[in-house]
Design a protein around this motif. Structure first.
Motif, PDB file in Angstrom:
ATOM      1  N   MET A 167     -10.561  43.627  75.409  1.00 31.61           N
ATOM      2  CA  MET A 167     -10.430  42.695  74.308  1.00 31.61           C
ATOM      3  C   MET A 167     -10.161  43.477  73.029  1.00 31.61           C
ATOM      4  SD  MET A 167     -13.459  39.894  74.850  1.00 31.61           S
ATOM      5  CE  MET A 167     -14.558  40.572  76.074  1.00 31.61           C
ATOM      6  N   THR A 168      -9.281  42.949  72.229  1.00 31.18           N
ATOM      7  CA  THR A 168      -9.041  43.536  70.909  1.00 31.18           C
ATOM      8  C   THR A 168      -9.125  42.430  69.882  1.00 31.18           C
ATOM      9  OG1 THR A 168      -6.665  43.237  71.134  1.00 31.18           O
ATOM     10  CG2 THR A 168      -7.555  45.389  71.764  1.00 31.18           C
ATOM     11  N   THR A 169      -9.676  42.753  68.737  1.00 28.34           N
ATOM     12  CA  THR A 169      -9.827  41.769  67.669  1.00 28.34           C
ATOM     13  C   THR A 169      -8.709  41.923  66.665  1.00 28.34           C
ATOM     14  OG1 THR A 169     -12.204  41.694  67.904  1.00 28.34           O
ATOM     15  CG2 THR A 169     -11.324  40.981  65.809  1.00 28.34           C
ATOM     16  N   THR A 170      -7.998  40.834  66.430  1.00 29.79           N
ATOM     17  CA  THR A 170      -6.990  40.782  65.388  1.00 29.79           C
ATOM     18  C   THR A 170      -7.412  39.665  64.450  1.00 29.79           C
ATOM     19  OG1 THR A 170      -5.334  41.440  66.999  1.00 29.79           O
ATOM     20  CG2 THR A 170      -4.545  40.522  64.913  1.00 29.79           C
ATOM     21  N   LEU A 171      -7.830  40.019  63.250  1.00 31.33           N
ATOM     22  CA  LEU A 171      -8.344  39.031  62.321  1.00 31.33           C
ATOM     23  C   LEU A 171      -7.213  38.159  61.794  1.00 31.33           C
ATOM     24  CD1 LEU A 171     -10.869  38.019  60.883  1.00 31.33           C
ATOM     25  CD2 LEU A 171     -10.339  39.602  59.038  1.00 31.33           C
ATOM     26  N   THR A 172      -7.390  36.862  61.983  1.00 32.62           N
ATOM     27  CA  THR A 172      -6.456  35.893  61.418  1.00 32.62           C
ATOM     28  C   THR A 172      -7.252  34.894  60.604  1.00 32.62           C
ATOM     29  OG1 THR A 172      -6.609  34.443  63.340  1.00 32.62           O
ATOM     30  CG2 THR A 172      -4.876  36.097  63.379  1.00 32.62           C
ATOM     31  N   SER A 173      -6.700  34.474  59.501  1.00 31.48           N
ATOM     32  CA  SER A 173      -7.432  33.563  58.625  1.00 31.48           C
ATOM     33  C   SER A 173      -7.545  32.158  59.217  1.00 31.48           C
ATOM     34  CB  SER A 173      -6.761  33.497  57.260  1.00 31.48           C
ATOM     35  OG  SER A 173      -5.433  33.071  57.386  1.00 31.48           O
ATOM     36  N   ALA A 174      -6.791  31.840  60.267  1.00 35.25           N
ATOM     37  CA  ALA A 174      -6.777  30.501  60.831  1.00 35.25           C
ATOM     38  C   ALA A 174      -7.909  30.248  61.818  1.00 35.25           C
ATOM     39  CB  ALA A 174      -5.435  30.240  61.517  1.00 35.25           C
ATOM     40  N   VAL A 175      -8.656  31.279  62.210  1.00 29.28           N
ATOM     41  CA  VAL A 175      -9.708  31.094  63.200  1.00 29.28           C
ATOM     42  C   VAL A 175     -10.840  30.286  62.591  1.00 29.28           C
ATOM     43  CG1 VAL A 175     -11.409  32.245  64.645  1.00 29.28           C
ATOM     44  CG2 VAL A 175      -9.131  33.197  64.424  1.00 29.28           C
ATOM     45  N   LYS A 176     -11.200  29.203  63.262  1.00 31.28           N
ATOM     46  CA  LYS A 176     -12.303  28.343  62.827  1.00 31.28           C
ATOM     47  C   LYS A 176     -13.397  28.407  63.888  1.00 31.28           C
ATOM     48  CE  LYS A 176     -10.050  26.629  59.303  1.00 31.28           C
ATOM     49  NZ  LYS A 176     -10.154  27.322  58.070  1.00 31.28           N
ATOM     50  N   PRO A 177     -14.647  28.316  63.445  1.00 29.12           N
ATOM     51  CA  PRO A 177     -15.731  28.333  64.431  1.00 29.12           C
ATOM     52  C   PRO A 177     -15.736  27.065  65.278  1.00 29.12           C
ATOM     53  CG  PRO A 177     -16.595  27.910  62.240  1.00 29.12           C
ATOM     54  CD  PRO A 177     -15.132  28.211  62.085  1.00 29.12           C
ATOM     55  N   ARG A 178     -16.153  27.209  66.519  1.00 28.98           N
ATOM     56  CA  ARG A 178     -16.304  26.042  67.392  1.00 28.98           C
ATOM     57  C   ARG A 178     -17.667  25.419  67.136  1.00 28.98           C
ATOM     58  NH1 ARG A 178     -13.471  27.353  73.124  1.00 28.98           N
ATOM     59  NH2 ARG A 178     -14.706  25.546  73.687  1.00 28.98           N
ATOM     60  N   ALA A 179     -17.737  24.112  67.255  1.00 28.62           N
ATOM     61  CA  ALA A 179     -18.966  23.370  66.946  1.00 28.62           C
ATOM     62  C   ALA A 179     -20.149  23.832  67.790  1.00 28.62           C
ATOM     63  CB  ALA A 179     -18.728  21.876  67.133  1.00 28.62           C
ATOM     64  N   GLU A 180     -19.911  24.253  69.019  1.00 24.51           N
ATOM     65  CA  GLU A 180     -21.006  24.644  69.899  1.00 24.51           C
ATOM     66  C   GLU A 180     -21.519  26.068  69.634  1.00 24.51           C
ATOM     67  OE1 GLU A 180     -17.153  25.167  72.322  1.00 24.51           O
ATOM     68  OE2 GLU A 180     -17.923  23.818  70.799  1.00 24.51           O
ATOM     69  N   ASP A 181     -20.815  26.821  68.807  1.00 24.11           N
ATOM     70  CA  ASP A 181     -21.219  28.188  68.478  1.00 24.11           C
ATOM     71  C   ASP A 181     -22.043  28.190  67.190  1.00 24.11           C
ATOM     72  OD1 ASP A 181     -19.785  29.045  70.691  1.00 24.11           O
ATOM     73  OD2 ASP A 181     -18.031  29.630  69.526  1.00 24.11           O
ATOM     74  N   SER A 182     -22.664  29.332  66.898  1.00 22.32           N
ATOM     75  CA  SER A 182     -23.464  29.450  65.687  1.00 22.32           C
ATOM     76  C   SER A 182     -23.307  30.848  65.107  1.00 22.32           C
ATOM     77  CB  SER A 182     -24.940  29.180  65.992  1.00 22.32           C
ATOM     78  OG  SER A 182     -25.723  29.311  64.821  1.00 22.32           O
ATOM     79  N   PHE A 183     -23.022  30.911  63.817  1.00 24.26           N
ATOM     80  CA  PHE A 183     -22.823  32.175  63.121  1.00 24.26           C
ATOM     81  C   PHE A 183     -23.563  32.105  61.789  1.00 24.26           C
ATOM     82  CE2 PHE A 183     -19.019  30.991  65.486  1.00 24.26           C
ATOM     83  CZ  PHE A 183     -18.980  32.020  66.416  1.00 24.26           C
ATOM     84  N   ALA A 184     -24.262  33.176  61.439  1.00 24.39           N
ATOM     85  CA  ALA A 184     -24.996  33.153  60.178  1.00 24.39           C
ATOM     86  C   ALA A 184     -25.279  34.562  59.693  1.00 24.39           C
ATOM     87  CB  ALA A 184     -26.317  32.401  60.346  1.00 24.39           C
ATOM     88  N   ILE A 185     -25.351  34.664  58.385  1.00 27.74           N
ATOM     89  CA  ILE A 185     -25.881  35.842  57.716  1.00 27.74           C
ATOM     90  C   ILE A 185     -27.022  35.296  56.885  1.00 27.74           C
ATOM     91  CG2 ILE A 185     -25.444  37.650  56.029  1.00 27.74           C
ATOM     92  CD1 ILE A 185     -22.553  37.701  57.127  1.00 27.74           C
ATOM     93  N   SER A 186     -28.214  35.846  57.114  1.00 30.10           N
ATOM     94  CA  SER A 186     -29.408  35.225  56.579  1.00 30.10           C
ATOM     95  C   SER A 186     -30.368  36.242  55.981  1.00 30.10           C
ATOM     96  CB  SER A 186     -30.114  34.470  57.713  1.00 30.10           C
ATOM     97  OG  SER A 186     -31.371  34.009  57.317  1.00 30.10           O
ATOM     98  N   PHE A 187     -31.003  35.857  54.885  1.00 25.18           N
ATOM     99  CA  PHE A 187     -32.075  36.652  54.307  1.00 25.18           C
ATOM    100  C   PHE A 187     -33.373  36.423  55.088  1.00 25.18           C
ATOM    101  CE2 PHE A 187     -35.382  37.507  51.128  1.00 25.18           C
ATOM    102  CZ  PHE A 187     -35.021  38.797  50.753  1.00 25.18           C
TER     103      PHE A 187
END
Length: 161
Positions: free
Chosen positions: A1-21
């Protein structure tokens, strides 16, 4: 797998991403990554350890460029699904702020029908996060000194930080 950052990628509703204090919860991450179709949930927990290259560490302090880091997290999940379409859930949460030895700094979880794919996807996610996410840590040493390092610099320099 290789990551190519594209601005069009949107998170899927079933996933969860966070940066938290706030402190991260294994129970919460497990619940977010679980799905009735899963045969496996693999969780990687990054923990503040008490030394770096033999130097006693008393704390780590994390900072992140949150908008870009989240885009990297979304892209990681998209890349995982390209190579393993049956992945049901991807969860990536990272702490910021000052953390003491023993505290969880990052949790990555992947829910999938099969364990081998879940393990592979989870390892890909944490390895890619460490190489690409704009997250920095300041190591606070027992002698009162400290230094800022990019988590990506630790991985690419061969340093064990």
């Amino acid at each position: 797998m290789t990551t190519t950052l594209t601005s069009a990628v949107k998170p899927r509703a079933e996933d969860s991403f966070a940066i938290s204090f706030a402190p991260l919860s294994l129970e919460e991450i497990y619940a977010l990554s679980n799905d009735p179709a899963n045969g496996a949930v693999v969780i990687m927990s990054g923990v503040v350890r008490n030394q770096t290259d033999g130097q006693p560490v008393i704390a780590l302090e994390y900072q992140a460029y949150e908008p870009m880091a989240l885009r990297i997290f979304y892209q990681i999940a998209a890349d995982i699904r390209l190579s393993t379409p049956d992945v049901n859930r991807v969860v990536i949460h990272h702490r910021t702020g000052r953390l003491q030895v023993g505290e969880i700094s990052v949790l990555v979880a992947v829910g999938c029908p099969h364990r081998s794919e879940a393990f592979e996807a989870c390892q890909y996610a944490i390895d890619t996060l460490k190489h690409q996410a704009p997250i920095w840590k300041k190591e606070h040493w027992e002698d009162g000194s400290s230094r800022w390092v990019s988590i990506a610099a630790c991985e690419t320099s061969g340093e064990n930080c």
